[in-house]
Scaffold this motif. Structure first.
Motif, PDB file in Angstrom:
ATOM      1  N   THR A 192      35.183  88.843   2.476  1.00 17.57           N
ATOM      2  CA  THR A 192      35.207  89.169   3.706  1.00 17.57           C
ATOM      3  C   THR A 192      35.942  90.340   4.131  1.00 17.57           C
ATOM      4  OG1 THR A 192      37.474  87.637   4.081  1.00 17.57           O
ATOM      5  CG2 THR A 192      35.320  86.686   4.804  1.00 17.57           C
ATOM      6  N   LYS A 193      36.890  90.917   3.026  1.00 23.51           N
ATOM      7  CA  LYS A 193      37.679  92.083   3.450  1.00 23.51           C
ATOM      8  C   LYS A 193      37.542  93.206   2.444  1.00 23.51           C
ATOM      9  CE  LYS A 193      41.590  89.690   5.850  1.00 23.51           C
ATOM     10  NZ  LYS A 193      42.970  89.660   5.839  1.00 23.51           N
ATOM     11  N   TYR A 194      36.793  92.733   1.630  1.00 25.00           N
ATOM     12  CA  TYR A 194      36.540  93.889   0.263  1.00 25.00           C
ATOM     13  C   TYR A 194      34.875  94.594   0.720  1.00 25.00           C
ATOM     14  CZ  TYR A 194      40.471  92.801  -2.379  1.00 25.00           C
ATOM     15  OH  TYR A 194      41.889  92.717  -2.713  1.00 25.00           O
ATOM     16  N   LYS A 195      34.934  95.882   0.400  1.00 25.98           N
ATOM     17  CA  LYS A 195      33.480  96.524   0.598  1.00 25.98           C
ATOM     18  C   LYS A 195      33.136  97.285  -0.574  1.00 25.98           C
ATOM     19  CE  LYS A 195      32.969  94.914   4.723  1.00 25.98           C
ATOM     20  NZ  LYS A 195      31.858  93.895   5.015  1.00 25.98           N
ATOM     21  N   GLY A 196      31.844  97.416  -0.806  1.00 22.66           N
ATOM     22  CA  GLY A 196      31.457  98.409  -1.916  1.00 22.66           C
ATOM     23  C   GLY A 196      30.808  99.831  -0.961  1.00 22.66           C
ATOM     24  N   VAL A 197      31.786 100.455  -0.769  1.00 24.49           N
ATOM     25  CA  VAL A 197      31.623 101.697   0.026  1.00 24.49           C
ATOM     26  C   VAL A 197      30.687 102.927  -0.531  1.00 24.49           C
ATOM     27  CG1 VAL A 197      32.333 103.614   1.491  1.00 24.49           C
ATOM     28  CG2 VAL A 197      33.395 101.522   1.433  1.00 24.49           C
ATOM     29  N   ALA A 217      29.125 100.856   4.531  1.00 25.88           N
ATOM     30  CA  ALA A 217      29.666  99.756   4.271  1.00 25.88           C
ATOM     31  C   ALA A 217      28.808  98.585   3.498  1.00 25.88           C
ATOM     32  CB  ALA A 217      30.668  99.179   5.198  1.00 25.88           C
ATOM     33  N   LEU A 218      28.713  98.663   2.271  1.00 20.60           N
ATOM     34  CA  LEU A 218      27.955  97.662   1.521  1.00 20.60           C
ATOM     35  C   LEU A 218      28.542  96.462   1.293  1.00 20.60           C
ATOM     36  CD1 LEU A 218      26.048 100.347  -0.714  1.00 20.60           C
ATOM     37  CD2 LEU A 218      25.070  98.936   1.112  1.00 20.60           C
ATOM     38  N   PRO A 219      27.851  95.430   0.819  1.00 19.69           N
ATOM     39  CA  PRO A 219      28.691  94.186   0.075  1.00 19.69           C
ATOM     40  C   PRO A 219      29.591  94.250  -0.983  1.00 19.69           C
ATOM     41  CG  PRO A 219      26.381  93.937   0.409  1.00 19.69           C
ATOM     42  CD  PRO A 219      26.443  95.185   0.520  1.00 19.69           C
ATOM     43  N   PRO A 220      30.512  93.262  -0.998  1.00 16.14           N
ATOM     44  CA  PRO A 220      31.650  93.657  -1.987  1.00 16.14           C
ATOM     45  C   PRO A 220      31.263  93.214  -3.502  1.00 16.14           C
ATOM     46  CG  PRO A 220      31.921  91.459  -0.954  1.00 16.14           C
ATOM     47  CD  PRO A 220      30.713  92.266  -0.442  1.00 16.14           C
ATOM     48  N   TRP A 221      30.172  94.063  -3.792  1.00 18.10           N
ATOM     49  CA  TRP A 221      29.807  94.198  -5.320  1.00 18.10           C
ATOM     50  C   TRP A 221      30.010  95.370  -5.870  1.00 18.10           C
ATOM     51  CZ3 TRP A 221      24.461  93.088  -2.960  1.00 18.10           C
ATOM     52  CH2 TRP A 221      24.109  91.692  -2.018  1.00 18.10           C
ATOM     53  N   SER A 222      29.792  95.525  -7.221  1.00 18.10           N
ATOM     54  CA  SER A 222      29.913  96.625  -7.889  1.00 18.10           C
ATOM     55  C   SER A 222      28.609  97.518  -8.253  1.00 18.10           C
ATOM     56  CB  SER A 222      30.455  96.292  -9.505  1.00 18.10           C
ATOM     57  OG  SER A 222      31.712  95.823  -9.273  1.00 18.10           O
ATOM     58  N   VAL A 264      19.708  98.399  -4.745  1.00 22.80           N
ATOM     59  CA  VAL A 264      19.800  98.959  -3.161  1.00 22.80           C
ATOM     60  C   VAL A 264      18.765  99.927  -3.162  1.00 22.80           C
ATOM     61  CG1 VAL A 264      21.298  99.672  -1.311  1.00 22.80           C
ATOM     62  CG2 VAL A 264      22.156  98.303  -3.146  1.00 22.80           C
ATOM     63  N   LEU A 265      17.979  99.809  -2.064  1.00 24.76           N
ATOM     64  CA  LEU A 265      16.867 100.788  -1.845  1.00 24.76           C
ATOM     65  C   LEU A 265      17.216 101.397  -0.478  1.00 24.76           C
ATOM     66  CD1 LEU A 265      14.162 102.275  -2.163  1.00 24.76           C
ATOM     67  CD2 LEU A 265      13.077 100.175  -1.212  1.00 24.76           C
ATOM     68  N   PHE A 266      17.518 102.568  -0.260  1.00 25.17           N
ATOM     69  CA  PHE A 266      17.838 103.110   1.190  1.00 25.17           C
ATOM     70  C   PHE A 266      17.231 104.540   1.442  1.00 25.17           C
ATOM     71  CE2 PHE A 266      20.974 104.922  -1.887  1.00 25.17           C
ATOM     72  CZ  PHE A 266      21.420 106.124  -1.253  1.00 25.17           C
ATOM     73  N   ASN A 267      16.861 104.445   2.697  1.00 24.19           N
ATOM     74  CA  ASN A 267      16.373 105.741   3.355  1.00 24.19           C
ATOM     75  C   ASN A 267      17.554 106.657   3.858  1.00 24.19           C
ATOM     76  OD1 ASN A 267      15.029 107.569   5.242  1.00 24.19           O
ATOM     77  ND2 ASN A 267      13.177 106.241   4.990  1.00 24.19           N
ATOM     78  N   TRP A 268      17.833 107.605   3.242  1.00 28.76           N
ATOM     79  CA  TRP A 268      18.930 108.592   3.522  1.00 28.76           C
ATOM     80  C   TRP A 268      18.571 109.401   4.765  1.00 28.76           C
ATOM     81  CZ3 TRP A 268      17.967 113.768   3.593  1.00 28.76           C
ATOM     82  CH2 TRP A 268      16.989 114.293   2.810  1.00 28.76           C
ATOM     83  N   LYS A 269      17.516 109.732   5.168  1.00 30.95           N
ATOM     84  CA  LYS A 269      16.957 110.350   6.376  1.00 30.95           C
ATOM     85  C   LYS A 269      17.371 109.416   7.706  1.00 30.95           C
ATOM     86  CE  LYS A 269      15.004 114.379   5.704  1.00 30.95           C
ATOM     87  NZ  LYS A 269      13.519 114.608   5.690  1.00 30.95           N
ATOM     88  N   LYS A 287      33.079 108.396   9.241  1.00 30.79           N
ATOM     89  CA  LYS A 287      32.045 107.630   9.883  1.00 30.79           C
ATOM     90  C   LYS A 287      31.274 106.931   8.839  1.00 30.79           C
ATOM     91  CE  LYS A 287      30.933 111.981  12.274  1.00 30.79           C
ATOM     92  NZ  LYS A 287      30.154 113.190  12.575  1.00 30.79           N
ATOM     93  N   ILE A 288      31.503 105.350   9.333  1.00 29.95           N
ATOM     94  CA  ILE A 288      30.925 104.379   8.445  1.00 29.95           C
ATOM     95  C   ILE A 288      29.871 103.457   9.202  1.00 29.95           C
ATOM     96  CG2 ILE A 288      31.484 102.518   6.883  1.00 29.95           C
ATOM     97  CD1 ILE A 288      34.373 103.332   6.715  1.00 29.95           C
ATOM     98  N   VAL A 289      28.833 103.526   8.417  1.00 32.90           N
ATOM     99  CA  VAL A 289      27.702 102.722   9.049  1.00 32.90           C
ATOM    100  C   VAL A 289      27.698 101.369   8.360  1.00 32.90           C
ATOM    101  CG1 VAL A 289      24.937 102.618   8.962  1.00 32.90           C
ATOM    102  CG2 VAL A 289      26.175 104.821   8.977  1.00 32.90           C
ATOM    103  N   ASN A 290      27.329 100.446   9.141  1.00 27.05           N
ATOM    104  CA  ASN A 290      27.405  99.048   8.732  1.00 27.05           C
ATOM    105  C   ASN A 290      26.006  98.548   8.907  1.00 27.05           C
ATOM    106  OD1 ASN A 290      27.339  96.203   8.705  1.00 27.05           O
ATOM    107  ND2 ASN A 290      29.268  95.800  10.209  1.00 27.05           N
ATOM    108  N   PRO A 291      25.181  98.266   7.769  1.00 24.05           N
ATOM    109  CA  PRO A 291      23.986  97.939   7.727  1.00 24.05           C
ATOM    110  C   PRO A 291      23.593  96.732   8.241  1.00 24.05           C
ATOM    111  CG  PRO A 291      25.016  97.875   5.456  1.00 24.05           C
ATOM    112  CD  PRO A 291      25.993  98.285   6.671  1.00 24.05           C
TER     113      PRO A 291
END
Length: 620
Positions: A192-197, A217-222, A264-269, A287-291
């Motif tokens: 709940t409190k850790y993130k993989g930024v 702010a991604l899930p608390p994974w490595s 993780v597949l992401f669209n940076w645009k 500035k932190i985006v929450n997906p």
């Protein structure tokens, strides 16, 4: 017995057998000698000639960058980046000392060149510091670091500074999940409190500064390794994850329970657009985006457990990944992924992020016979992929279109990464690949219990891959990149700039100025003397009072190639070097009264020994 040792033992047995029949079969002996001679010719760069490529290798926990020539594999420079370097005085002059920010070591991973249209442009090189959460940029005109950025809210940007197609961004996901701002939180609250930024960093070419654009702010994974898309996939990027089990102890066992982790597949645009529209939270100045809250830019792709590398093909149509503990590589299709996103072919969600259906995105699984431990893939110009096999200690060549295994070559031993000539650009050269080996054992003269790791140069131009050269490296390279030598245009002598702040270009203009308890020395270095006060009888002497802050501004006015001057204060732990035409500043407090010789540390002329002076510190 370790499986990776078997090819080596077979080679030794073959060597003994060959030796045993040498006298019975002279032709075989002559053939062996001829082959060795041919290999030597391929890597021989005679005096007066230069290598065709530069190889830039990460220096791992040395915090430095190693530069080699290819094909000679001669180490030609160590560039200090995240760790002070006494040889060059890096970390003692004002600029580098401020950039290092008090850190005395770093863990340099994954260098990456700046790119234009997916091609290495030879202008800059980026790297990350896993130990202290930093990113650095090196100017390839001078092979010196221009800026170091401390990245907030993250721990261990192991994932590297792989750049987008036109160097719009460097993406630095974190290896170690931590709470935002690294605040204290119990491990019982890990989920709940850790993130993989993940951090998106930009580089301003005018100011030569790195800047944090935004974070996710991604899930608390490595998060392990990443790569940016190319051509039709240029707006996208991919990165691998492990420990989706969210284990907090004994990861060797507890982080390998599930059959699959994720890419993780992401669209940076799209992420960039979200930030412009204000779809973010501001935490610790970032500035932190929450997906989970702002959807449409990030998706998860299932992959075999504990993946390491993920690599985009030169045409930008596919990305390749595999689990460290699996025997297969998986070829994924960007086009299929885009279609799956469009048609919402999802297999649930994780932390609000859609999981794409594996079968909808996967193109094929590649299973080279008896190959174990696939880690990282590079490419050539003929449609072939080259994957390192950590456990079976080899590089396997295979066809990207068909998955057919074409060739394999043993290396010594346990390759983690590899690097091909321009091998992760849009147009690889297909001439060489270098195995970056984690273990060397008895490859070199013994230096005690700690063996040097190795890099092995493999020729790709023949019908079969062949190891033609090996070079020790200490410590191990965590990644490397190879660029055509003619793409890099270095400055041999810095231009004379009389308007440069704090510079002095004439002997008579050298001066010492007191400003309260600060003493500013505007001096010059030239063959073979220092001049600190051009109008004084003793021009190479500086006298201060105990407790004064002493500030040396020194300009090397020798505008000749390769005439570097050093500047050291004996017994005061101060040292820097000044390149031809360069001005550098050094600051320290003269807290020890006494007599301290000043001398040049870089051999610069026949009278180098005479290039000295004195710092006299009057007692209180």
């Amino acid at each position: 017995m370790k499986k990776g040792i078997i090819p080596a033992i077979s080679g030794l047995l073959a060597g003994f057998l060959t030796a045993g029949v040498f006298f019975a079969n002279t032709d075989m002996g002559e053939k062996t000698v001829a082959n060795a001679s041919s290999d030597a010719e391929k890597v021989y760069v005679p005096f007066g000639k230069q290598d065709e490529y530069y190889l830039f290798a990460s220096g791992g926990h040395s915090g430095q960058l190693f530069v080699y020539g290819v094909p000679s594999m001669r180490r030609i420079r160590t560039v200090p980046v995240f760790t002070p370097d006494a040889a060059t005085g890096y970390g003692w002059d004002k600029k580098s000392k401020e950039m290092l920010g008090g850190y005395t070591w770093g863990d340099l991973h994954h260098p990456a060149f700046s790119e234009t249209k997916g091609e290495y442009d030879g202008k800059y090189l980026f790297a990350t510091d896993v130990a202290n959460n930093r990113a650095a940029v090196m100017d390839l005109k001078t092979f010196t670091v221009e800026d170091i950025l401390n990245v907030p809210n993250t721990s261990g940007p192991h994932c590297a500074a792989f750049v987008t197609e036109n160097t719009e961004y460097l993406f630095l996901p974190t290896r170690f999940p931590v709470p935002i701002n690294r605040e204290y939180a119990k491990l019982d609250d890990f989920s709940t409190k850790y993130k993989g930024v993940m951090s998106a960093v930009t580089f301003n070419e005018q100011t030569k500064k790195l800047e944090l654009a935004y974070q996710v702010a991604l899930p608390p994974w490595s998060y392990d390794l990443s790569d940016a898309g190319k051509k039709t996939s240029a707006d996208w990027a991919v990165l691998t994850t492990y420990n989706t089990e969210e284990a907090t102890t004994n990861l060797e066992i507890n982080a390998s329970q599930k059959d699959r982790d994720y890419i993780v597949l992401f669209n940076w645009k799209e992420l960039e657009k979200m930030v412009k529209e204000g779809k973010y939270d501001t935490v610790n100045g970032a500035k932190i985006v929450n997906p989970a809250k702002h959807k449409g830019a990030i998706y998860l792709v299932p992959v075999a457990k504990s993946p390491h590398g993920v690599d985009v093909t030169p045409d930008g149509k596919r990305f390749i990944a595999s689990g460290k503990l699996a025997p297969a590589m998986t070829v994924f299709s960007f086009e299929k992924a885009f279609e799956a996103i469009k048609n919402k072919k999802f297999d649930g969600e994780k932390y609000g992020i859609p999981v794409l259906d594996y079968a909808s995105v996967m193109e094929r699984e590649v299973n080279p016979p008896n190959a174990l431990g696939p880690l990282h893939t590079q490419f050539d110009d003929k449609g072939f992929a080259y994957t390192t096999m950590f456990i079976s200690s080899e590089i396997v060549k295979w066809n990207v279109e068909t998955g057919e295994t074409v060739d394999r070559v043993p290396v010594q031993y346990s390759p983690g990464h590899s690097v091909a000539a321009e091998g992760d650009s849009v147009s690889p050269d297909g001439k060489y690949i270098v195995a970056l080996n984690k273990i060397a054992k008895d490859s070199y003269l013994s230096v005690g219990p700690s063996h040097p790791e190795s890099m092995q140069l493999i020729d790709l131009t023949g019908s079969k891959m062949k190891v033609i050269q090996t070079a020790p490296v200490d410590p191990e390279p965590h990644y490397a990149q190879i660029i055509k030598a003619d793409k890099i245009k270095t400055i041999e002598v810095l231009p004379k700039d009389e308007k440069r702040p704090n510079s002095v270009w004439k002997q008579e203009d050298a001066r010492i100025e007191r400003k309260g308890n600060e003493v500013h020395v505007y001096g010059i270095a030239m063959r073979s003397k220092f001049i600190f006060d051009g109008k004084a009888e003793r021009k190479d002497v500086v006298t201060v009072k105990q407790g004064d802050k002493v500030i040396f501004h020194l300009t090397n006015i020798d505008l000749d190639e390769d005439i570097t001057h050093g500047f050291a204060v004996n017994a005061y732990n101060q040292n820097m070097e000044i390149q031809p035409g360069e001005t550098k500043t050094m600051e320290f407090v003269a807290d020890k009264a006494g007599t301290y010789p000043i001398y040049c540390t870089n051999f610069c002329s026949a009278l180098h020994q005479e290039m000295s002076g004195y710092l006299l510190v009057e007692p209180k």
